[in-house]
Structure formats: structure tokens, C-alpha cells
Scaffold this active site. Structure first.
Site, mmCIF file in Angstrom:
data_model
loop_
_atom_site.group_PDB
_atom_site.id
_atom_site.type_symbol
_atom_site.label_atom_id
_atom_site.label_comp_id
_atom_site.label_asym_id
_atom_site.label_seq_id
_atom_site.Cartn_x
_atom_site.Cartn_y
_atom_site.Cartn_z
ATOM 1 N N GLU A 1 -10.478 6.691 2.598
ATOM 2 C CA GLU A 1 -11.348 5.725 3.256
ATOM 3 C C GLU A 1 -10.467 4.600 3.765
ATOM 4 O O GLU A 1 -9.384 4.362 3.233
ATOM 5 C CB GLU A 1 -12.362 5.171 2.254
ATOM 6 C CG GLU A 1 -11.850 4.016 1.369
ATOM 7 C CD GLU A 1 -10.746 4.379 0.373
ATOM 8 O OE1 GLU A 1 -10.545 5.590 0.117
ATOM 9 O OE2 GLU A 1 -10.082 3.458 -0.128
ATOM 10 N N SER B 1 2.031 -9.878 -0.625
ATOM 11 C CA SER B 1 1.633 -8.468 -0.589
ATOM 12 C C SER B 1 1.900 -7.767 0.731
ATOM 13 O O SER B 1 2.063 -6.552 0.771
ATOM 14 C CB SER B 1 0.154 -8.326 -0.962
ATOM 15 O OG SER B 1 -0.656 -9.132 -0.126
ATOM 16 N N LYS C 1 0.814 -1.225 0.000
ATOM 17 C CA LYS C 1 0.000 0.000 0.000
ATOM 18 C C LYS C 1 0.841 1.267 0.000
ATOM 19 O O LYS C 1 0.439 2.289 -0.565
ATOM 20 C CB LYS C 1 -0.953 -0.010 1.197
ATOM 21 C CG LYS C 1 -2.084 -1.019 1.031
ATOM 22 C CD LYS C 1 -3.133 -0.866 2.121
ATOM 23 C CE LYS C 1 -4.403 -1.637 1.793
ATOM 24 N NZ LYS C 1 -4.204 -3.104 1.840
HETATM 25 C C1 LIG Z 1 -5.032 -4.112 1.416
HETATM 26 C C2 LIG Z 1 -4.287 -5.363 1.197
HETATM 27 C C3 LIG Z 1 -4.629 -6.266 0.165
HETATM 28 C C4 LIG Z 1 -5.835 -6.080 -0.717
HETATM 29 O O1 LIG Z 1 -5.825 -4.981 -1.543
HETATM 30 P P1 LIG Z 1 -5.535 -5.068 -3.108
HETATM 31 O O2 LIG Z 1 -5.942 -3.736 -3.605
HETATM 32 O O3 LIG Z 1 -6.375 -6.185 -3.669
HETATM 33 O O4 LIG Z 1 -4.097 -5.356 -3.267
HETATM 34 C C5 LIG Z 1 -3.848 -7.388 -0.023
HETATM 35 N N1 LIG Z 1 -2.799 -7.654 0.776
HETATM 36 C C6 LIG Z 1 -2.445 -6.821 1.787
HETATM 37 C C7 LIG Z 1 -1.273 -7.177 2.636
HETATM 38 C C8 LIG Z 1 -3.175 -5.659 2.032
HETATM 39 O O5 LIG Z 1 -2.818 -4.852 3.041
#
Ligand SMILES: *Cc1c(COP(=O)(O)O)cnc(C)c1O
Length: 411
Positions: free
Chosen positions: A107, A374, A85
Site C-alpha cells: 500500500e 528520517s 523506508k
Molecule cells: C514515511 C515517512 C515517515 C513516517 O513513517 P514512520 O513509519 O512513522 O517512520 C517519516 N519520515 C519520512 C521521511 C517518511 O518518508
């Protein structure tokens, strides 16, 4: 070059007339900024010196043994803030500053995007106001505290179901009243044009680095890339640089909650139908009457009833495919990766790990699989431990013979 707001029949810009000038100005500012060497140099400096890019591409011995091909993890969990993010919030904050805005608004659902926006605001000296459903404010206190520590104001939204979709509506409403000095930092590749394109472009560094790293380390491009999909930003980020390389399979993994046959899950592309929410057309979880359904997943970050319009288009064209993993499968993968690699993945990312492990048998030994990790899972500890301890949700092994090291019970 002009950004196109459409991905086939999806995308577009369906918002109050009052916001059209702001979105047009945003599009122009982005087109100008991305061709400006000074903007790119400053962003690149902050991403490397403040946020820690490039993130490693890690060849995982345990996953490779388990799945039976060469498996790499793209380590967005090691980015400052603990997830991908940060790539987006720091870049949008820099754009806000360039546009002369003094306040960031955002948000947030579980609070991760709010925290990432608050961090960026603190770094760049911008005021930050974060809208959060009242239900989420109550259950995500540590993130509320983090935002406040970074100097942000958290606004509790009492409307509707008091969760993420209401927080987004409230942010859009506040934005219409304050467009002159507020910049809306949107958290994923959804929302009205130009956000799906802007957020993708700010996240595409994940895929650009992956391409360079996998060529250097494996001597070839990946057979397949897998990433979890909530709104779809980490997946679009790692996919974008490969969309025009048709040999590379792109696989998104959505949350199936307790299972796809139940009503409550977040498998928007698997189970949703086209509809319009938050300013654009995409697949959407909705009931017969077109009411937006609430998504449910064990990972709050995947609890979004919509999905980015570009994913909808990639799916319809067959360029990307979408699978799903249940809460139990994600939890099992979460515990497994901790033991097998000493890496604590976010529950969101654990959906991608689970789908990767379940794909064993699909690949040849010299195939290369890249899984986007992620984010890190420290934020999920209490929640995951409670679920792992509960008899109702045993961590079950999916599929055949995991490596010996990894087969110890994670409990
Ligand atoms: C917010 C988040 C997601 C989901 O958001 P996407 O927009 O689909 O990437 C996935 N993994 C993590 C670690 C997150 O914080």
C-alpha cells in the site's frame, strides 16, 4: 525465540482467517532468516553497497547553538531512496525471495513506501503491485511515475475516501486472493502481527548505528532521542536499541496539523483512543461511534490515523513520551534547517526538528540530543514553497534567540 504479537494490551492479529496461515508462515520465515548468517550477510551487503549504510551521525553546530546542548542528526536522509523506508523494503523483499514468492504487493499513501518497494523489487527481480488511493494517485504523480519506471504496476483504489486507509484495506483483500505467490511488504510498525515486530527489527539498525556512533563521537549515550511518528517505524527504529537503557529519554513527535484543537491532525497518541484497525489494536483517531478519522498533516508521510502498537505500550508505560508539532512549526523548522545547515529535511522529519528546537531550556550544556532526520525534503519542495509563500501560513520562529546565521528570514 518466539515473536510476541502483543505489546501489553496492544498489537495482536485481527485479520480474515484466510490470512492466518500466511502470517504464521511469515513469522516462521522471519525467525528462521534472522538467525541465518547467509541471510544477514546478504542483507548487510545490500544495505551497505546498494543503499549506503551506515548513515552518518552529524554533530550539528547550528542546532547545538540554537538549543544549547550537543545536538546530533542521524542522517537517514542520505540513505538510498532518500529516507529510512529503504531499510525495511529491501529486507522484506529479500525475505519474500527466501520464501519463494514472486510478487511484492504494497500500500502507499504519498507514494514513498510504494517507490521504496518498487526499487527493492527491481533490484531483486520481483514483480511489484502497489495499491494507492485514487486521490493520492492524482496528487502524487511524480511518485507514480517513479514506481512505473522501476517496473511496478500502480493500482488506483476508488473505495471509501480514496486514500491510504482504503489502499491498505484493498491490499489486504488482494493478498487474501493471492497469498500463494504474493508477499505483502508492510510500510510501518503497524498492521497485524508479525509486521510491527518485523518492521521494527528491520529498522533497528538506525539505533544500533547511533549507539556506536554517539559513543565514539560524544563519549557517552544520548540524554534524549527524538523522532517523528507517522505509523512509527523510523522512531521505533532509532528507539529499539535504547528501550532497555532507561537513562535515555525517548521522545516521539506527532503531527498536530493546524493545531490539536482542530479535528484534523495526525496526533494519534496524544488525541486518539485504543481501537482496532488494519489487523491490530493500538491508539487510533476515531469519532464517538468508533469510525476511523482521516488524519491530516502538511506531510503526507505522517497522515496515518493509527500508530504502531509498540508505541502505544511505550506511552502507557511511560518509557517514551509523545509531543506534537503543527504544520506551521514544521514548515518553519524545514526552512530554518535549510539556511542553518544546508540540509533540506523531509517535512515529516521537520516535525522532529521543530520539537527539538522547542525543547531548548530543558537541557544542560553537556546533554546530548539525537534527532532522527528520517528523510530528505526534495519531494516536498513544491508543497513547502507554496505554503511558505502563502500569507496564511507565515514561517514563524518559535521560541528564543536562534543563532545569528539562522535568523535571516527563510522566505
Ligand atoms: C514515511 C515517512 C515517515 C513516517 O513513517 P514512520 O513509519 O512513522 O517512520 C517519516 N519520515 C519520512 C521521511 C517518511 O518518508
Amino acid at each position: 525465540m518466539q515473536l510476541t504479537g502483543k505489546f501489553g494490551p496492544y498489537g495482536g492479529c485481527f485479520v480474515s482467517e484466510l490470512l492466518i496461515p500466511a502470517l504464521t508462515e511469515l513469522e516462521a520465515a522471519w525467525l528462521d532468516a534472522r538467525d541465518d548468517d547467509a541471510f544477514r550477510a546478504e542483507l548487510s551487503h545490500l544495505l551497505s553497497q546498494w543503499a549506503g549504510r551506515p548513515t552518518p551521525l552529524y554533530a550539528s553546530p547550528a542546532l547545538s547553538a540554537d538549543i544549547g546542548c550537543r545536538v546530533f542528526l542521524k542522517r537517514e536522509d542520505l540513505l538510498h531512496g532518500g529516507a529510512h523506508k529503504t531499510n525495511n523494503t529491501i529486507a522484506q523483499a529479500l525475505l519474500a525471495k527466501r520464501m519463494g514468492r514472486t510478487r511484492l504487493i504494497a500500500e502507499t499513501g504519498a507514494g514513498q513506501h510504494g517507490v521504496a518497494t518498487a526499487m527493492a523489487g527491481a533490484l531483486l527481480g520481483l514483480q511489484v503491485k502497489v495499491f494507492m488511493g485514487a486521490k493520492d494517485v492524482a496528487r502524487q504523480q511524480p511518485n507514480v511515475r517513479r514506481m512505473e519506471l522501476f517496473g511496478a504496476e500502480v493500482v488506483s483504489v476508488e473505495a471509501g475516501s480514496r486514500s491510504l486507509k482504503d489502499a491498505i484495506n484493498e491490499t489486504l483483500r488482494y493478498w487474501t486472493e493471492t497469498v500463494a505467490d504474493s508477499f505483502y511488504v508492510f510500510g510501518t510498525v503497524a498492521g497485524p502481527h508479525p509486521y510491527p515486530s518485523i518492521v521494527r527489527d528491520f529498522q533497528r539498525i538506525i539505533g544500533e548505528e547511533t549507539r556506536t556512533q554517539v559513543l565514539a563521537q560524544a563519549g557517552r549515550l544520548p540524554t534524549a532521542i527524538m523522532a517523528c511518528v507517522g505509523g512509527g517505524s523510523n522512531a521505533m527504529g532509532i528507539f529499539a536499541d535504547f528501550v532497555d537503557t532507561p537513562d535515555v529519554l525517548l521522545i516521539g513527535v506527532e503531527p498536530a496539523g493546524h493545531g490539536l484543537d482542530t479535528d484534523a491532525h495526525g496526533a494519534t497518541l496524544t488525541k486518539g483512543r485504543p481501537g482496532c484497525v488494519h489487523g491490530s489494536i493500538s491508539y487510533l483517531l476515531q469519532d464517538e461511534a468508533g469510525q476511523v478519522l482521516e488524519a491530516h498533516s502538511i506531510s503526507a508521510g505522517l497522515d496515518y490515523p493509527g500508530v504502531g502498537p509498540e508505541h502505544a505500550w511505550l506511552k502507557d508505560q511511560g518509557r517514551a513520551t509523545y509531543e506534537s508539532a503543527t504544520d506551521a512549526e514544521a514548515l518553519s523548522a524545514f526552512a530554518w534547517l535549510c539556511r542553518a545547515e544546508g540540509i533540506l529535511p523531509a517535512l515529516e522529519s521537520s516535525h522532529a526538528i521543530a520539537a527539538a528546537r522547542a525543547s531548548r531550556g530543558r537541557w544542560q550544556a553537556d546533554d546530548v540530543l539525537v534527532v532522527n532526520l528520517s528523510g530528505r525534503g526534495d519531494k516536498d519542495l513544491a508543497h513547502a514553497m507554496a505554503a511558505l509563500d502563502a500569507d496564511t501560513l507565515p514561517p514563524k520562529e518559535t521560541g528564543a534567540s536562534p543563532s545569528q546565521r539562522a535568523s535571516r528570514s527563510p522566505s
